[in-house]
Design an enzyme around this catalytic site. Structure first.
Site, PDB file in Angstrom:
ATOM      1  N   ASN A 174       0.957  -1.413  -0.067  1.00 55.83           N
ATOM      2  CA  ASN A 174       0.202  -0.276   0.376  1.00 55.83           C
ATOM      3  C   ASN A 174       0.915   1.322  -0.182  1.00 55.83           C
ATOM      4  O   ASN A 174       1.579   1.497   1.085  1.00 55.83           O
ATOM      5  CB  ASN A 174      -1.216   0.618   1.156  1.00 55.83           C
ATOM      6  CG  ASN A 174      -1.946   1.442   1.332  1.00 55.83           C
ATOM      7  OD1 ASN A 174      -1.355   2.140   1.030  1.00 55.83           O
ATOM      8  ND2 ASN A 174      -3.188   0.872   1.548  1.00 55.83           N
TER       9      ASN A 174
ATOM     10  N   ASP B 296      -1.687  -4.134  10.291  1.00 48.79           N
ATOM     11  CA  ASP B 296      -2.744  -4.446   9.704  1.00 48.79           C
ATOM     12  C   ASP B 296      -3.374  -3.527  10.278  1.00 48.79           C
ATOM     13  O   ASP B 296      -3.571  -3.093  11.745  1.00 48.79           O
ATOM     14  CB  ASP B 296      -2.608  -5.636   9.755  1.00 48.79           C
ATOM     15  CG  ASP B 296      -3.915  -6.074   8.604  1.00 48.79           C
ATOM     16  OD1 ASP B 296      -4.043  -6.408   7.669  1.00 48.79           O
ATOM     17  OD2 ASP B 296      -5.198  -6.982   9.783  1.00 48.79           O
TER      18      ASP B 296
ATOM     19  N   ASP C 256     -11.245   7.242   4.190  1.00 48.58           N
ATOM     20  CA  ASP C 256     -11.031   8.730   4.741  1.00 48.58           C
ATOM     21  C   ASP C 256     -11.597   9.663   4.487  1.00 48.58           C
ATOM     22  O   ASP C 256     -11.846  10.390   5.396  1.00 48.58           O
ATOM     23  CB  ASP C 256      -9.258   8.762   4.350  1.00 48.58           C
ATOM     24  CG  ASP C 256      -8.723   8.610   4.770  1.00 48.58           C
ATOM     25  OD1 ASP C 256      -9.147   7.931   6.140  1.00 48.58           O
ATOM     26  OD2 ASP C 256      -6.755   9.014   4.314  1.00 48.58           O
TER      27      ASP C 256
ATOM     28  N   ARG D  52      -2.637   4.894  12.472  1.00 41.82           N
ATOM     29  CA  ARG D  52      -1.439   4.271  11.916  1.00 41.82           C
ATOM     30  C   ARG D  52      -0.123   5.410  12.789  1.00 41.82           C
ATOM     31  O   ARG D  52       0.899   4.802  12.909  1.00 41.82           O
ATOM     32  CB  ARG D  52      -1.145   4.892  11.171  1.00 41.82           C
ATOM     33  CG  ARG D  52       0.461   4.134  10.831  1.00 41.82           C
ATOM     34  CD  ARG D  52       0.153   4.142   8.147  1.00 41.82           C
ATOM     35  NE  ARG D  52      -1.165   2.392   7.981  1.00 41.82           N
ATOM     36  CZ  ARG D  52      -1.584   3.411   7.731  1.00 41.82           C
ATOM     37  NH1 ARG D  52      -2.236   4.691   7.498  1.00 41.82           N
ATOM     38  NH2 ARG D  52      -3.253   2.330   7.590  1.00 41.82           N
TER      39      ARG D  52
HETATM   40  P1  ITT Z   1      -1.207  -4.871   2.770  1.00 45.43           P
HETATM   41  O1  ITT Z   1      -2.036  -5.646   3.231  1.00 45.43           O
HETATM   42  O2  ITT Z   1      -0.235  -4.370   1.684  1.00 45.43           O
HETATM   43  O3  ITT Z   1      -0.330  -3.515   4.056  1.00 45.43           O
HETATM   44  P2  ITT Z   1      -3.316  -3.307   2.894  1.00 45.43           P
HETATM   45  O4  ITT Z   1      -3.896  -1.590   2.158  1.00 45.43           O
HETATM   46  O5  ITT Z   1      -4.362  -4.430   1.611  1.00 45.43           O
HETATM   47  O6  ITT Z   1      -2.501  -2.757   1.797  1.00 45.43           O
HETATM   48  P3  ITT Z   1      -4.657  -3.809   4.716  1.00 45.43           P
HETATM   49  O7  ITT Z   1      -5.122  -4.911   4.712  1.00 45.43           O
HETATM   50  O8  ITT Z   1      -4.060  -3.701   6.093  1.00 45.43           O
HETATM   51  O9  ITT Z   1      -4.189  -2.832   3.845  1.00 45.43           O
HETATM   52  O10 ITT Z   1      -6.217  -3.409   4.895  1.00 45.43           O
HETATM   53  C1  ITT Z   1      -6.562  -1.829   5.589  1.00 45.43           C
HETATM   54  C2  ITT Z   1      -7.311  -1.657   4.457  1.00 45.43           C
HETATM   55  O11 ITT Z   1      -8.064  -0.500   5.369  1.00 45.43           O
HETATM   56  C3  ITT Z   1      -7.279  -0.636   3.709  1.00 45.43           C
HETATM   57  O12 ITT Z   1      -7.318  -1.066   2.284  1.00 45.43           O
HETATM   58  C4  ITT Z   1      -8.230   0.642   4.162  1.00 45.43           C
HETATM   59  O13 ITT Z   1      -9.329   0.685   3.109  1.00 45.43           O
HETATM   60  C5  ITT Z   1      -8.495   0.853   5.029  1.00 45.43           C
HETATM   61  N1  ITT Z   1      -7.160   1.723   6.152  1.00 45.43           N
HETATM   62  C6  ITT Z   1      -6.325   1.314   6.863  1.00 45.43           C
HETATM   63  N2  ITT Z   1      -5.994   2.464   7.333  1.00 45.43           N
HETATM   64  C7  ITT Z   1      -6.833   3.521   6.784  1.00 45.43           C
HETATM   65  C8  ITT Z   1      -6.434   4.982   6.919  1.00 45.43           C
HETATM   66  O14 ITT Z   1      -5.657   5.079   7.326  1.00 45.43           O
HETATM   67  N3  ITT Z   1      -7.354   5.148   5.910  1.00 45.43           N
HETATM   68  C9  ITT Z   1      -7.895   4.899   5.847  1.00 45.43           C
HETATM   69  N4  ITT Z   1      -9.081   3.626   5.568  1.00 45.43           N
HETATM   70  C10 ITT Z   1      -7.855   3.086   5.980  1.00 45.43           C
END
Ligand code: ITT
Length: 228
Positions: free
Chosen positions: A33, A94, A180, A206
């Site tokens: 990400n 995560d 967001d 985060r």
């Molecule tokens: P990685 O697993 O490769 O790190 P990912 O995007 O798949 O990337 P996650 O499995 O942790 O990450 O999923 C987190 C989801 O939660 C992300 O795709 C967003 O939809 C949401 N999310 C996490 N942090 C966020 C943030 O700071 N702002 C908005 N949405 C967020």
């Protein structure tokens, strides 16, 4: 003097996690990400002697299936898998959105809510549809982030952060990513996607988890281990 005992098959040598940091000085960021990478770089740029290495620098990393029941399970799976693959200390995040009125959904399914090929906008619209008619007092939600830092020997430490808000009635704002634009911050009077990134990086789930992770890395003792 007694002879050293053979630890036997299956024994894993326990090397302090700070060994990997002090000798190799690399921390692989186990995420695909791009937005997370930017937020992590911003928080860690002044940690002395620490080199952040994006996962993209390693060709053909293993695919990690995020099938854990908790954020912690998934963070550990990602960090442990990438540390074993790269041979370096690795950090994974995560995270997701937890909505009280939806019994905690999307939760650990945040990234895949609304289907595998859905966009952020699809996911936001799905949540807004599910929340239609829910009164303001029952729209509480929180972003949750769990960070795992694992060494190649499989040992891990964890930090967590949360950020509270309410689910907005409509999509608003273009900054940030994911949920967001529907995450309204009553104290700021705007959604997380309307906040400048520097500000998100001060108050977000985060940001809080990363600050604790940063402290852990900087507090490492000479002969000891990472202490959570
Ligand atoms: P990685 O697993 O490769 O790190 P990912 O995007 O798949 O990337 P996650 O499995 O942790 O990450 O999923 C987190 C989801 O939660 C992300 O795709 C967003 O939809 C949401 N999310 C996490 N942090 C966020 C943030 O700071 N702002 C908005 N949405 C967020």
């Amino acid at each position: 003097m007694p002879a050293a005992r053979d630890p036997g098959p299956g024994h894993r040598q326990r090397i302090p996690l700070n060994h990997w940091l002090s000798h190799i000085m690399k921390l692989v960021i186990a995420t695909n990400n791009r937005n997370k990478i930017i937020e992590i770089q911003d928080k860690f740029e002044d940690v002395p002697g620490l080199e952040l290495v994006p996962l993209g620098r390693y060709p053909d990393p293993p695919e990690i299936v995020e099938d854990g029941e908790t954020f912690r399970d998934n963070a550990e799976k990602k960090a442990r898998g990438i540390a074993a693959f790269t041979g370096h200390l690795s950090m994974a995040d995560d995270s997701g959105l937890v909505i009280d009125a939806l019994d905690g959904r999307p939760g650990v399914y945040s990234a895949r809510y609304a289907g595998e090929s859905a966009t952020d906008e699809d996911r936001n619209r799905t949540v807004l549809d599910e929340m239609r008619g829910v009164p303001p007092a029952q729209r509480a939600a929180r972003f949750v982030c769990v960070i795992a830092i694992c060494g190649p020997d499989g040992r891990c430490v964890f930090t967590e952060g949360e950020c509270g808000g309410v689910i907005a009635e409509e999509i608003k704002g273009t900054r940030g990513f994911g949920y967001d634009p529907i995450f309204f911050l009553p104290g700021r009077g705007m959604t997380m996607a309307e906040l400048p990134l520097e500000e998100k990086n001060r108050i977000s789930h985060r940001a809080k988890a990363l600050e604790k992770a940063r402290d852990l890395l900087m507090r490492m003792e000479h002969n000891g281990d990472l202490k959570a």
